[in-house]
Motif scaffolding. Structure first.
Motif, PDB file in Angstrom:
ATOM      1  N   VAL A   4      35.634 -18.666 -40.022  1.00  8.92           N
ATOM      2  CA  VAL A   4      36.269 -17.890 -38.961  1.00  8.92           C
ATOM      3  C   VAL A   4      37.687 -17.509 -39.392  1.00  8.92           C
ATOM      4  O   VAL A   4      38.465 -18.383 -39.795  1.00  8.92           O
ATOM      5  CB  VAL A   4      36.341 -18.708 -37.646  1.00  8.92           C
ATOM      6  CG1 VAL A   4      36.853 -17.841 -36.504  1.00  8.92           C
ATOM      7  CG2 VAL A   4      34.973 -19.296 -37.307  1.00  8.92           C
ATOM      8  N   THR A   6      41.147 -15.700 -38.078  1.00  7.60           N
ATOM      9  CA  THR A   6      41.927 -15.051 -37.024  1.00  7.60           C
ATOM     10  C   THR A   6      42.850 -14.019 -37.684  1.00  7.60           C
ATOM     11  O   THR A   6      43.033 -14.020 -38.897  1.00  7.60           O
ATOM     12  CB  THR A   6      42.777 -16.060 -36.217  1.00  7.60           C
ATOM     13  OG1 THR A   6      43.897 -16.466 -37.010  1.00  7.60           O
ATOM     14  CG2 THR A   6      41.970 -17.271 -35.785  1.00  7.60           C
ATOM     15  N   THR A  30      33.108 -14.829 -39.232  1.00  8.11           N
ATOM     16  CA  THR A  30      33.541 -14.379 -37.912  1.00  8.11           C
ATOM     17  C   THR A  30      34.968 -13.863 -38.003  1.00  8.11           C
ATOM     18  O   THR A  30      35.852 -14.564 -38.506  1.00  8.11           O
ATOM     19  CB  THR A  30      33.491 -15.534 -36.883  1.00  8.11           C
ATOM     20  OG1 THR A  30      32.157 -16.039 -36.814  1.00  8.11           O
ATOM     21  CG2 THR A  30      33.917 -15.054 -35.502  1.00  8.11           C
ATOM     22  N   VAL A  32      38.174 -12.846 -35.896  1.00  7.08           N
ATOM     23  CA  VAL A  32      38.776 -12.968 -34.563  1.00  7.08           C
ATOM     24  C   VAL A  32      39.908 -11.950 -34.462  1.00  7.08           C
ATOM     25  O   VAL A  32      40.831 -11.960 -35.284  1.00  7.08           O
ATOM     26  CB  VAL A  32      39.317 -14.394 -34.324  1.00  7.08           C
ATOM     27  CG1 VAL A  32      39.966 -14.500 -32.947  1.00  7.08           C
ATOM     28  CG2 VAL A  32      38.202 -15.413 -34.477  1.00  7.08           C
ATOM     29  N   ALA A  50      34.771 -11.532 -32.785  1.00 10.31           N
ATOM     30  CA  ALA A  50      35.083 -12.197 -31.515  1.00 10.31           C
ATOM     31  C   ALA A  50      36.460 -11.731 -31.059  1.00 10.31           C
ATOM     32  O   ALA A  50      37.390 -11.649 -31.859  1.00 10.31           O
ATOM     33  CB  ALA A  50      35.070 -13.710 -31.702  1.00 10.31           C
ATOM     34  N   ALA A  52      39.839 -12.355 -29.112  1.00  7.51           N
ATOM     35  CA  ALA A  52      40.668 -13.431 -28.557  1.00  7.51           C
ATOM     36  C   ALA A  52      42.132 -13.114 -28.842  1.00  7.51           C
ATOM     37  O   ALA A  52      42.456 -12.416 -29.788  1.00  7.51           O
ATOM     38  CB  ALA A  52      40.289 -14.779 -29.170  1.00  7.51           C
ATOM     39  N   THR A  59      40.598 -17.279 -23.887  1.00  7.77           N
ATOM     40  CA  THR A  59      39.788 -16.408 -24.758  1.00  7.77           C
ATOM     41  C   THR A  59      39.260 -17.171 -25.973  1.00  7.77           C
ATOM     42  O   THR A  59      38.357 -16.693 -26.662  1.00  7.77           O
ATOM     43  CB  THR A  59      40.588 -15.163 -25.234  1.00  7.77           C
ATOM     44  OG1 THR A  59      41.758 -15.608 -25.954  1.00  7.77           O
ATOM     45  CG2 THR A  59      41.000 -14.291 -24.069  1.00  7.77           C
ATOM     46  N   PHE A  60      39.829 -18.346 -26.244  1.00  9.20           N
ATOM     47  CA  PHE A  60      39.340 -19.162 -27.369  1.00  9.20           C
ATOM     48  C   PHE A  60      38.288 -20.179 -26.925  1.00  9.20           C
ATOM     49  O   PHE A  60      37.706 -20.862 -27.760  1.00  9.20           O
ATOM     50  CB  PHE A  60      40.517 -19.871 -28.073  1.00  9.20           C
ATOM     51  CG  PHE A  60      41.260 -18.944 -29.007  1.00  9.20           C
ATOM     52  CD1 PHE A  60      40.864 -18.798 -30.331  1.00  9.20           C
ATOM     53  CD2 PHE A  60      42.331 -18.184 -28.547  1.00  9.20           C
ATOM     54  CE1 PHE A  60      41.525 -17.922 -31.189  1.00  9.20           C
ATOM     55  CE2 PHE A  60      42.998 -17.308 -29.396  1.00  9.20           C
ATOM     56  CZ  PHE A  60      42.599 -17.170 -30.725  1.00  9.20           C
ATOM     57  N   LEU A  63      34.824 -20.402 -28.686  1.00  3.06           N
ATOM     58  CA  LEU A  63      34.806 -19.469 -29.820  1.00  3.06           C
ATOM     59  C   LEU A  63      34.442 -20.176 -31.126  1.00  3.06           C
ATOM     60  O   LEU A  63      33.716 -19.644 -31.957  1.00  3.06           O
ATOM     61  CB  LEU A  63      36.174 -18.797 -29.920  1.00  3.06           C
ATOM     62  CG  LEU A  63      36.255 -17.555 -30.794  1.00  3.06           C
ATOM     63  CD1 LEU A  63      37.351 -16.623 -30.292  1.00  3.06           C
ATOM     64  CD2 LEU A  63      36.550 -17.913 -32.235  1.00  3.06           C
TER      65      LEU A  63
END
Ligand SMILES: NC(=O)c1ccc[n+]([C@@H]2O[C@H](COP(=O)([O-])OP(=O)(O)OC[C@H]3O[C@@H](n4cnc5c(N)ncnc54)[C@H](OP(=O)(O)O)[C@@H]3O)[C@@H](O)[C@H]2O)c1
Length: 284
Positions: A4, A6, A30, A32, A50, A52, A59-60, A63
């Motif tokens: 993931v 971010t 993923t 973010v 996703a 967030a 919003t997390f 996730l």
């Protein structure tokens, strides 16, 4: 289990996702982001997207999943409490039981105000007990090479860095380090001090710009107060201008020379030379 990322819509995040896609199937990645439309191209290629926001803890919720490996790319909203923002991600990662949380920090040698949020986030991450990796990224070449317009307009590199040197590397290099950590084994609870193989001075930077442009570009060293004035004159808010000038003061003290060798070791190749980043920027 997913990898993931971010901040995947940002410049570093994009490099990370692109390089991940060379190593793992898209379905295992993923991205973010705050604005999914910014990464519609990644969704089309099979990356899970996703939505967030570091400012909205809810919003997390849900996730992350147990076993995920997460890269928390530091945010860029300097006036919105980045330690609190990053803690939202750390708390969610802890609740989910992720396998690893890597954070893009700043060199341990950097004492400038800009580093305060990074030190605060590092503390929060260590206190959380989540298996961590601190990717203490040094400076990007692109901080300079993406801002050549005023340099070429005045044939001068203006900085308050004195004779200080910077061991910068390209964003792609730092992204490769993150990918090595996210796809490799045995990095848990490790701190990497990341910087380019070669440190350069602003006089050398100006000389390389001169060589590549065929013009005479000089280094014009100024005081931090003068630089703050130049930056506010160019439209930056005073606190931001002072923070940037503070980075130059740190460079003058040698705080952005990272000579650990961690970056080239992690990526298994030499780092990108500054001259290459200049050439790429001049071509654009
Ligand atoms: N080492 C260096 O030389 C250097 C230089 C500059 C910055 N940095 C740091 O490294 C980070 C990555 O660099 P970069 O070049 O990729 O910067 P960037 O292009 O500005 O990307 C920043 C990313 O953070 C995301 N973000 C910001 N606030 C957020 C929030 N509240 N919630 C969720 N996501 C948020 C942005 O999302 P949006 O697309 O939605 O805005 C974007 O994806 C920067 O954010 C900064 O902390 C390091």
């Amino acid at each position: 289990m997913s990898i993931v990322v971010t901040g995947a819509s940002g410049k570093l995040g994009r490099h990370v996702v692109e390089q991940l896609l060379e190593k793992v199937p898209a379905g295992q990645v993923t991205a973010v982001v705050r604005s999914p439309e910014k990464v519609a191209d990644l969704a089309e290629r099979g990356v899970r997207v996703a939505a967030a926001d570091y400012n909205a803890p809810e919003t997390f919720d849900g996730l992350f999943a147990a076993g995920d490996k997460v890269l928390l790319i530091s945010g860029n909203e300097f006036d919105r409490g980045r330690v609190r923002q990053h803690s939202v991600v750390i708390d969610a990662a802890k609740a989910a039981g992720v396998a690893l949380l890597a954070y893009t920090s700043a060199p341990g040698s950097l004492t400038a105000a800009l580093a305060d949020d990074h030190r605060g986030t590092e503390r929060a991450l260590l206190d959380s007990g989540v298996p961590y990796v601190l990717l203490r990224n040094g400076w990007y070449h692109e901080n300079y090479t993406e801002n050549l317009a005023p340099v070429l307009e005045h044939d001068a590199v203006v900085a308050a860095a004195g004779e200080g040197r910077v061991s910068s590397a390209s964003r792609a290099d730092y992204a490769a380090a993150a990918v090595a950590v996210l796809t490799g084994e045995g990095h848990e609870n490790t701190t990497y001090e990341l910087g380019g193989d070669e440190a350069w001075s602003f006089a050398e930077y100006a000389a390389e710009l001169s060589r590549q442009t065929g013009r005479e570009i000089v280094y014009n060293p100024v005081t931090t107060e003068a630089l703050t004035g130049i930056l506010t004159g160019a439209g930056l808010p005073e606190p931001v201008a002072a923070t940037f000038a503070g980075v130059d003061a740190a460079i003058a003290k040698g705080e952005l020379v990272v000579d650990s060798g961690d970056l080239s070791r992690l990526i298994g190749r030499p780092t990108t030379p500054l001259a290459e980043a200049i050439a790429a920027a001049l071509k654009d």
